[in-house]
Design a protein around this motif. Structure first.
Motif, PDB file in Angstrom:
ATOM      1  N   LYS A 193      17.362  75.516 -55.171  1.00 43.76           N
ATOM      2  CA  LYS A 193      17.462  75.895 -53.472  1.00 43.76           C
ATOM      3  C   LYS A 193      16.360  76.707 -52.996  1.00 43.76           C
ATOM      4  O   LYS A 193      16.403  77.750 -53.462  1.00 43.76           O
ATOM      5  N   ILE A 194      15.860  76.276 -51.947  1.00 50.58           N
ATOM      6  CA  ILE A 194      14.662  77.027 -51.240  1.00 50.58           C
ATOM      7  C   ILE A 194      15.366  77.665 -49.949  1.00 50.58           C
ATOM      8  O   ILE A 194      16.069  77.098 -49.386  1.00 50.58           O
ATOM      9  N   ASP A 195      15.219  79.069 -49.942  1.00 53.11           N
ATOM     10  CA  ASP A 195      15.796  79.724 -48.765  1.00 53.11           C
ATOM     11  C   ASP A 195      14.596  79.788 -47.726  1.00 53.11           C
ATOM     12  O   ASP A 195      13.501  80.121 -47.600  1.00 53.11           O
ATOM     13  N   THR A 196      14.853  78.800 -46.602  1.00 50.26           N
ATOM     14  CA  THR A 196      13.948  78.607 -45.530  1.00 50.26           C
ATOM     15  C   THR A 196      13.678  80.015 -44.577  1.00 50.26           C
ATOM     16  O   THR A 196      12.786  80.196 -44.011  1.00 50.26           O
ATOM     17  N   ASN A 197      14.447  80.808 -44.630  1.00 43.10           N
ATOM     18  CA  ASN A 197      14.370  82.100 -43.946  1.00 43.10           C
ATOM     19  C   ASN A 197      13.750  83.389 -44.831  1.00 43.10           C
ATOM     20  O   ASN A 197      13.253  84.340 -44.166  1.00 43.10           O
ATOM     21  N   ALA A 198      13.403  82.910 -46.102  1.00 47.60           N
ATOM     22  CA  ALA A 198      12.703  83.881 -46.818  1.00 47.60           C
ATOM     23  C   ALA A 198      11.458  84.343 -46.433  1.00 47.60           C
ATOM     24  O   ALA A 198      10.824  83.414 -45.687  1.00 47.60           O
ATOM     25  N   THR A 257       2.060  81.745 -58.518  1.00 45.68           N
ATOM     26  CA  THR A 257       2.599  80.521 -58.663  1.00 45.68           C
ATOM     27  C   THR A 257       4.077  80.539 -58.087  1.00 45.68           C
ATOM     28  O   THR A 257       4.532  81.628 -58.019  1.00 45.68           O
ATOM     29  N   ASN A 258       4.524  79.485 -57.667  1.00 46.62           N
ATOM     30  CA  ASN A 258       6.116  79.425 -57.274  1.00 46.62           C
ATOM     31  C   ASN A 258       6.811  79.395 -58.715  1.00 46.62           C
ATOM     32  O   ASN A 258       6.184  78.903 -59.512  1.00 46.62           O
ATOM     33  N   TYR A 259       8.087  79.584 -58.390  1.00 49.36           N
ATOM     34  CA  TYR A 259       9.151  79.498 -59.575  1.00 49.36           C
ATOM     35  C   TYR A 259       9.889  78.175 -59.253  1.00 49.36           C
ATOM     36  O   TYR A 259      10.760  78.276 -57.940  1.00 49.36           O
ATOM     37  N   LEU A 260      10.185  77.280 -60.003  1.00 49.53           N
ATOM     38  CA  LEU A 260      10.986  76.241 -59.789  1.00 49.53           C
ATOM     39  C   LEU A 260      12.386  76.449 -59.667  1.00 49.53           C
ATOM     40  O   LEU A 260      13.054  76.973 -60.602  1.00 49.53           O
ATOM     41  N   GLY A 319      15.270  73.089 -63.652  1.00 47.81           N
ATOM     42  CA  GLY A 319      15.142  72.248 -62.432  1.00 47.81           C
ATOM     43  C   GLY A 319      16.239  71.331 -62.271  1.00 47.81           C
ATOM     44  O   GLY A 319      16.300  70.230 -61.883  1.00 47.81           O
ATOM     45  N   LYS A 320      17.431  71.846 -62.736  1.00 45.82           N
ATOM     46  CA  LYS A 320      18.420  70.853 -62.988  1.00 45.82           C
ATOM     47  C   LYS A 320      19.044  70.139 -61.862  1.00 45.82           C
ATOM     48  O   LYS A 320      19.666  69.156 -61.788  1.00 45.82           O
ATOM     49  N   GLU A 321      18.939  70.638 -60.670  1.00 47.93           N
ATOM     50  CA  GLU A 321      19.406  69.895 -59.340  1.00 47.93           C
ATOM     51  C   GLU A 321      18.171  69.263 -58.600  1.00 47.93           C
ATOM     52  O   GLU A 321      18.341  68.651 -57.561  1.00 47.93           O
ATOM     53  N   HIS A 322      17.160  68.887 -59.443  1.00 45.72           N
ATOM     54  CA  HIS A 322      16.074  68.124 -58.865  1.00 45.72           C
ATOM     55  C   HIS A 322      16.371  66.714 -59.704  1.00 45.72           C
ATOM     56  O   HIS A 322      16.927  66.691 -60.713  1.00 45.72           O
ATOM     57  N   VAL A 323      15.887  65.783 -58.984  1.00 45.64           N
ATOM     58  CA  VAL A 323      15.797  64.386 -59.353  1.00 45.64           C
ATOM     59  C   VAL A 323      15.189  64.202 -60.773  1.00 45.64           C
ATOM     60  O   VAL A 323      13.923  64.667 -60.856  1.00 45.64           O
ATOM     61  N   GLN A 324      15.747  63.533 -61.683  1.00 47.98           N
ATOM     62  CA  GLN A 324      14.937  63.599 -63.089  1.00 47.98           C
ATOM     63  C   GLN A 324      13.533  63.082 -62.951  1.00 47.98           C
ATOM     64  O   GLN A 324      12.722  63.419 -63.706  1.00 47.98           O
ATOM     65  N   HIS A 325      13.217  61.959 -62.272  1.00 46.42           N
ATOM     66  CA  HIS A 325      11.813  61.291 -62.362  1.00 46.42           C
ATOM     67  C   HIS A 325      11.002  62.288 -61.525  1.00 46.42           C
ATOM     68  O   HIS A 325       9.726  62.209 -62.112  1.00 46.42           O
ATOM     69  N   ASN A 359      11.344  83.686 -51.905  1.00 45.00           N
ATOM     70  CA  ASN A 359      11.823  82.743 -52.853  1.00 45.00           C
ATOM     71  C   ASN A 359      10.879  83.114 -54.095  1.00 45.00           C
ATOM     72  O   ASN A 359       9.963  83.841 -54.213  1.00 45.00           O
ATOM     73  N   GLY A 360      11.285  82.368 -55.294  1.00 42.37           N
ATOM     74  CA  GLY A 360      10.780  82.692 -56.738  1.00 42.37           C
ATOM     75  C   GLY A 360       9.243  82.579 -56.505  1.00 42.37           C
ATOM     76  O   GLY A 360       8.640  81.601 -56.111  1.00 42.37           O
ATOM     77  N   PHE A 361       8.565  83.491 -57.306  1.00 42.72           N
ATOM     78  CA  PHE A 361       7.090  83.551 -57.410  1.00 42.72           C
ATOM     79  C   PHE A 361       6.665  84.369 -58.591  1.00 42.72           C
ATOM     80  O   PHE A 361       7.564  85.204 -59.292  1.00 42.72           O
TER      81      PHE A 361
END
Length: 231
Positions: A35-40, A29-32, A168-174, A72-74
């Motif tokens: 910020k995702i590192d696109t170079n990971a 599973t991915n980890y919420l 997930g604090k930097e994600h939009v609430q909805h 990235n997180g997993f």
């Protein structure tokens, strides 16, 4: 070897869950994270590589953990299943402890945080799963699979959930509210596959996968594969 395939753009062909006839099983599973590192390094090969390696589950996760910072997180579960030697199941999350751990027999929950992080939806899912398992001896195999698929498709939001919101604090609430159910339904994103793996004491495996067709939540195809472990 039976696996699911990731269809998200840029990750096509990656695998999040699979089992081989030699008794190797893995789930990712991915980890919420905000910020995702696109170079990971891509996580899609982590499951497939275990299914095709000769390394045992703990040794494989130990190797992966030495490179954990490159991804990235997993979370990764790896198992060696054997009717003769017994089952060995291990876990590693690159946002948690530096070393993999062995898992004792029991019921665990894994979402997009560390193993058994008490998100409300994870606690709810474990409760529903446990209720099904309690009656499993009285159910035909096909009915057990359907009951488990029903659990995976539960869309009841488990809110409010401060732990989920904090991670997930930097994600939009909805968006986070949409994530708060076992089965996620968002525009352009969500649950599109359910997989149930049953293994009996004799090593008979039943792998059932229910997959959405054409990104249409009203169209689903269910496939079942059966084989015997070679261990």
């Amino acid at each position: 070897m039976h696996t699911g395939l990731d269809m998200e753009e840029g990750r096509e062909g990656g695998t999040w869950l699979g089992i081989s006839k030699k008794g190797k099983m893995a789930a990712l599973t991915n980890y919420l994270q905000p910020k995702i590192d696109t170079n990971a390094k891509g996580r899609g090969a982590l499951v497939r590589n275990f299914l095709t390696t000769d390394l045992d589950s703990f040794s494989y996760l130990k190797k992966v953990s030495s490179e954990g910072h490159l991804y990235n997180g997993f979370n990764l579960i790896a198992a060696d299943l054997s009717t003769t030697k017994g089952d060995v199941i291990c876990y590693y999350g690159n946002k948690g402890e530096p070393e993999p751990i062995f898992l004792n027999a029991g019921i665990y929950g894994l979402s997009n945080s560390l193993l058994d992080t008490p998100w409300k939806k994870l606690e709810y899912g474990k409760q529903l799963f446990t209720e099904v398992i309690k009656q499993s001896q009285d159910l035909a195999k096909e009915d057990l699979v359907q009951e488990l698929i029903k659990v995976l498709n539960n869309q009841d939001p488990q809110l409010p959930d401060p732990a989920l919101e904090d991670q997930g604090k930097e994600h939009v609430q909805h968006v986070l509210n949409e994530y708060a159910a076992l089965c996620v339904r968002c525009p352009g994103y969500g649950t599109r596959t359910n997989t149930v793996i049953l293994i009996d004491a004799e090593g008979h495996v039943t792998f059932t996968e229910r997959t959405m067709l054409n990104a249409d939540i009203n169209q689903w195809k269910t496939s079942t594969y059966q084989f015997k472990l070679e261990t």
